[in-house]
Motif scaffolding. Structure first.
Motif, PDB file in Angstrom:
ATOM      1  N   SER A  59       0.832  -1.200   0.000  1.00 38.59           N
ATOM      2  CA  SER A  59       0.000   0.000   0.000  1.00 38.59           C
ATOM      3  C   SER A  59       0.867   1.250   0.000  1.00 38.59           C
ATOM      4  N   LEU A  60       0.299   2.306  -0.534  1.00 36.94           N
ATOM      5  CA  LEU A  60       0.898   3.645  -0.481  1.00 36.94           C
ATOM      6  C   LEU A  60      -0.218   4.657  -0.349  1.00 36.94           C
ATOM      7  N   ARG A  61       0.094   5.785   0.267  1.00 37.81           N
ATOM      8  CA  ARG A  61      -0.855   6.886   0.295  1.00 37.81           C
ATOM      9  C   ARG A  61      -0.200   8.118  -0.299  1.00 37.81           C
ATOM     10  N   LEU A  62      -0.817   8.645  -1.327  1.00 36.58           N
ATOM     11  CA  LEU A  62      -0.370   9.886  -1.940  1.00 36.58           C
ATOM     12  C   LEU A  62      -1.147  11.053  -1.350  1.00 36.58           C
ATOM     13  N   SER A  63      -0.461  12.179  -1.244  1.00 33.98           N
ATOM     14  CA  SER A  63      -1.096  13.408  -0.779  1.00 33.98           C
ATOM     15  C   SER A  63      -0.928  14.482  -1.838  1.00 33.98           C
ATOM     16  N   CYS A  64      -1.878  15.393  -1.858  1.00 33.10           N
ATOM     17  CA  CYS A  64      -1.805  16.524  -2.773  1.00 33.10           C
ATOM     18  C   CYS A  64      -2.264  17.766  -2.012  1.00 33.10           C
ATOM     19  N   ALA A  65      -1.323  18.664  -1.768  1.00 35.39           N
ATOM     20  CA  ALA A  65      -1.622  19.900  -1.060  1.00 35.39           C
ATOM     21  C   ALA A  65      -1.917  20.995  -2.073  1.00 35.39           C
ATOM     22  N   ALA A  66      -3.023  21.719  -1.846  1.00 38.77           N
ATOM     23  CA  ALA A  66      -3.467  22.732  -2.788  1.00 38.77           C
ATOM     24  C   ALA A  66      -3.464  24.115  -2.156  1.00 38.77           C
TER      25      ALA A  66
END
Length: 123
Positions: free
Chosen positions: A17-24
């Motif tokens: 598993s992996l978790r990607l994040s995207c900060a806006a």
């Protein structure tokens, strides 16, 4: 203007598993549809999933394995990827759609993009 910064990519074994994040950036983040796309080597960019305040949708190849969520207080959207397969290997992009209703699934419907983060799944 909206700026998007992805993080969380890397190398993982199949089944992991992996978790990607995207900060806006932006003061009206909660109004945007946020999407994830991916581009395998030598192939076109494909829809992974999208989320808005009233729900999410997913591409057929990731349904049941990937989950998109968002934290409007942090201006961040996440992509939780489980049961990863070698064919999930790609550059993953976060995108924001500020002018289209619903949860768009075509790249041209998104007007802001992050720089991408590499996800590699080994067999």
């Amino acid at each position: 203007q909206v700026q998007l910064v992805e993080s969380g990519g890397g190398l993982v074994q199949a089944g992991g598993s992996l978790r990607l994040s995207c900060a806006a950036s932006g003061r009206t983040f909660e109004r945007y549809a946020m999407g994830w796309f991916r581009q395998p080597p030598g192939k076109e960019r494909d829809f992974v999933g999208a989320i808005r305040w009233n729900g999410a949708r997913y591409g057929d190849s990731v349904k049941g394995r990937f989950t998109i969520s968002r934290d409007n207080a942090k201006n961040t959207v996440y992509l939780q990827m489980n049961s990863l397969k070698p064919e999930d290997t790609a550059v993953y992009y976060c995108a924001a759609s500020t002018g289209v209703a619903g949860t768009p699934n075509f790249a041209f419907q998104y007007n802001y993009w992050g720089q991408g983060t590499q996800v590699t799944v080994s067999s």
